[in-house]
Design an enzyme around this catalytic site. Structure first.
Site, short mmCIF file in Angstrom:
data_model
loop_
_atom_site.label_atom_id
_atom_site.label_comp_id
_atom_site.label_asym_id
_atom_site.label_seq_id
_atom_site.Cartn_x
_atom_site.Cartn_y
_atom_site.Cartn_z
N CYS A 2 0.73 -1.25 -0.08
CA CYS A 2 -0.18 -0.02 -0.02
C CYS A 2 0.99 1.34 -0.03
CB CYS A 2 -0.92 -0.01 1.21
SG CYS A 2 -1.70 -1.54 1.74
N ARG A 27 1.43 1.64 -5.91
CA ARG A 27 1.40 0.56 -4.93
C ARG A 27 0.30 0.28 -4.32
NH1 ARG A 27 6.69 1.10 -2.14
NH2 ARG A 27 5.41 0.24 -0.29
N TRP A 75 -3.79 -1.78 -1.33
CA TRP A 75 -3.74 -3.05 -2.13
C TRP A 75 -4.27 -4.10 -1.00
CZ3 TRP A 75 -0.79 -7.70 -1.98
CH2 TRP A 75 -0.96 -8.46 -3.02
N ASN A 101 0.15 -0.34 6.17
CA ASN A 101 0.63 -1.33 5.08
C ASN A 101 1.10 -2.42 5.91
OD1 ASN A 101 1.42 -2.42 3.00
ND2 ASN A 101 3.26 -1.32 2.44
N GLY A 102 0.62 -3.70 5.61
CA GLY A 102 1.29 -4.68 6.02
C GLY A 102 0.07 -5.70 6.72
N GLU A 482 10.37 -15.38 -18.36
CA GLU A 482 10.17 -13.68 -18.16
C GLU A 482 9.20 -13.09 -19.30
OE1 GLU A 482 10.20 -9.67 -16.91
OE2 GLU A 482 10.31 -11.83 -15.96
N LYS A 486 5.74 -11.51 -18.25
CA LYS A 486 5.35 -9.93 -18.80
C LYS A 486 4.01 -10.03 -19.46
CE LYS A 486 8.19 -7.40 -16.78
NZ LYS A 486 8.10 -8.47 -15.75
N GLU A 489 1.38 -10.63 -16.78
CA GLU A 489 0.96 -9.49 -16.03
C GLU A 489 0.18 -8.31 -16.71
OE1 GLU A 489 4.65 -9.19 -13.03
OE2 GLU A 489 5.08 -8.79 -14.76
N HIS A 505 7.86 -33.00 -24.28
CA HIS A 505 7.42 -33.80 -23.26
C HIS A 505 5.98 -33.56 -22.32
CE1 HIS A 505 11.27 -35.86 -23.17
NE2 HIS A 505 11.78 -34.76 -23.39
N LYS A 604 3.46 -3.26 -6.70
CA LYS A 604 4.93 -3.24 -7.08
C LYS A 604 5.92 -4.20 -6.26
CE LYS A 604 8.29 -1.56 -9.52
NZ LYS A 604 8.62 -2.20 -10.63
#
Length: 609
Positions: A2, A27, A75, A101-102, A482, A486, A489, A505, A604
């Site tokens: 947050c 954030r 968040w 935040n937490g 990666e 991306k 996301e 496989h 983030k």
């Protein structure tokens, strides 16, 4: 994760807080809220679910005059993202307001005890419980009430607290979640990240674990949880607010993609000389440990784990030491053998990733040498380390990491070359060849980004696709993962990255005309193997997009679309090969109309486990 902003001083707080929230919206964007001590001595609170614009449009410029104030962009962890669960939260009296935040892990038992004592709660959050807990200890001294309450809680927190009886004070505290204090001229600030307050001051104090900050216009006093005063250094921020603005780009993501040539140059600065010799002064203090380490674990989460994967591959290849990538969230609970002969390298853009911090603490407790790679000076990860290597990438605002990933890979390449030189495991000629190739990367990255118009056209053609498969071999494998991440996301398109040899496989069963294959097929020792995997996909009528080296006149036999990148030695190639994948993910997301800078459900930095 947050966003927290706080202000105390002579100016009206609301405009400062709302602008700070705007700069911190990356954030958290499930809800936003503000609390201001008005001129008539009451706490005004307004909060709205959804994006910050919901709050600002509701206020319509009519937030009351007054100071101090605190504000929050959320968040969600505890409680659904709605108006009631949004922060700030108040106590029973309405005199105290708190942002957080937490996660408070023992909030249920505290809530039950407080409810039995007559406290009434209106939200589902653990944060409201903390507000009431502070209220229960308040006897006229806000700092002492906060300190006493925090000694009862378990978990992670960064908080900002204000009270009507303390019109010239805000109190902040942190444990395992970032929080900074800004030192202004006759005013003070709290924030979870620098951009929120950089317009007002460049001098900040980075709080340590367990610090409590008593912030007033006259200055800041810092206490530990046991009440003792402590001293913390003042850090001067050397980048300006323009570096955290879009600069004419439609999104931070695109801006940061195009900042990568400069970020690479800054990461290299002073670390690779013109002859190609790599030396990291940051590692001189642990040189003996680097010479004798018998095993290396490179730790990261998400994007950082793929950079760590490249780093482990090169350490094993160049240093001839057993090296593996460890996912941070798994390593703590299923740790590999760790002792004094172990080197652990933690990789985190923010330096606050809880899932990476935990195994580094474990490694330190077991006697390992801990090195960290991060972008944020003074972040929590640096305080667990025997040596710190900074990315020098500048601020990264977009949630999906681009320039931080590229500089993480680059810095791990330099670390591997540095250790190889110490141990004599690479010939001087070969090491210099790689070092000179690193010096060419800023130019090659800028050249690679020129294929953006081709990628934009390609993305429009594939924007309707629901599934992608990415493949690569060697150092191309983590780049494939990666690239898939991306795309997931940014565009919400399902994508998976595989080692190319694994295609037959199982994953090959997914290939059909509606499932494209993206292949990392740059020049290297196993190029022919990758080309064979591409041919397997083409035989199943899957569209193929290949990232290949300029001058390759074979790959277009199998791939409908080829994104050509400049040639660089295979171990160095990840820095260049990933750039077209970033652009592809971005352009597909734009074509699909998603929220590129703030993808749904993501933050983030993940500062809770």
């Amino acid at each position: 994760m947050c966003g927290i902003v706080g202000y105390v001083g002579p100016r009206d707080a609301a405009p400062i807080l709302l602008e700070g929230l705007r700069r911190l919206e990356y954030r958290g964007y499930d809800s936003a809220g503000i609390a201001v001590l008005t001129e008539n001595g009451e706490v005004f609170v307004e909060k709205k679910a959804g994006k910050l614009t919901n709050l600002t449009e509701h206020l319509n410029g009519d937030a009351p005059a007054g100071h101090p104030g605190i504000a929050h962009t959320r968040w969600a962890t505890h409680g659904r993202p709605n108006d009631t669960n949004a922060h700030p939260h108040t106590d029973c009296t309405g005199k105290l307001a708190l942002i957080h935040n937490g996660i408070i892990e023992n909030y249920v038992e505290i809530k039950a005890r407080l409810a039995a004592g007559g406290h009434r709660f209106t939200s589902e959050t653990d944060t409201e419980v903390l507000a009431h807990l502070i209220e229960s200890h308040y006897r006229g001294d806000l700092v002492e009430a906060v300190r006493t309450a925090l000694n009862e809680v378990r978990g992670a927190y960064a908080i900002g607290v204000m009270h009507t009886e303390h019109p010239n004070r805000i109190v902040g505290a942190r444990m395992n979640v970032p929080l900074i204090v800004g030192l202004g001229d006759g005013e003070g600030f709290l924030a979870s990240d620098v951009p929120a307050i950089l317009e007002h001051t460049k001098n900040v104090v980075i709080l340590h674990e367990g610090d409590i900050a008593d912030v007033t216009p006259e200055g800041t006093r810092i206490l530990s949880l046991d009440g003792a005063e402590v001293q913390r250094d003042v850090t001067e921020i050397h980048w300006n607010i323009e570096a955290a603005e879009k600069g004419g780009f439609p999104h931070f993501t695109l801006k940061e993609i195009y900042e990568q040539p400069h970020a690479i140059q800054e990461c290299l600065r002073g670390r690779v000389d013109p002859a190609g010799n790599v030396h990291l002064e940051e590692l001189d203090a642990i040189a003996d440990k680097l010479r004798t380490a018998k095993q290396v674990y490179v730790v990261g989460c998400g994007t950082a784990s793929y950079a760590a994967h490249v780093g482990a591959y090169l350490l094993q290849d160049w240093v001839q030491v057993a090296a593996t990538m460890q996912i941070g969230s798994e390593m703590r609970y299923s740790p590999p053998p760790i002792d004094s002969d172990t080197l652990v390298i933690g990789v985190s853009q923010s330096g606050e990733t809880a899932d990476t911090l935990a195994p580094l603490k474990l490694a330190s407790e077991r006697g390992a040498t801990v090195m960290v790679v991060t972008n944020v000076v003074g972040s929590a990860i640096t305080r667990e380390a025997d040596a710190v290597c900074y990315l020098q990438a500048g601020p990264e605002i977009a949630v999906a990491s681009t320039k931080a990933f590229v500089t993480q890979v680059l810095l791990l390449q330099m670390i591997a070359l540095h250790i190889a030189r110490l141990r004599g495991t690479l010939s001087e000629h070969r090491a210099r060849t790689f070092g000179q190739a690193l010096r060419e990367l800023p130019r090659l990255a800028a050249e690679t980004l020129r294929i953006a118009p081709q990628i934009k056209k390609l993305a429009k053609r594939y924007a309707h696709v629901r599934d992608f498969i990415f493949i690569g071999r060697g150092v191309g494998f983590p780049i494939a993962m990666e690239g898939a991440l991306k795309l997931k996301e940014l565009s919400y398109v399902h994508a998976e990255g595989y080692a190319a040899g694994e295609l037959k496989h199982g994953p090959i069963a997914l290939l059909d005309p509606e499932t494209p294959l993206v292949a990392i097929a740059t020049k290297g020792a196993i190029y022919e193997k990758v080309a064979s995997n591409v041919a397997e996909a083409r035989a199943r009528s899957a569209p193929v997009i290949a990232v290949a080296t300029i001058g390759d006149d074979q790959i277009d036999r199998y791939a409908q679309d080829v994104l050509y990148v400049p040639e660089t030695p295979e171990p160095i190639s990840p820095v260049i090969a990933v750039l077209p994948l970033q652009l592809l993910a971005y352009e597909v997301a734009v074509a699909r109309g998603t929220d590129v800078d703030q993808p749904r459900n993501l933050a983030k930095s993940v500062t809770v486990e």
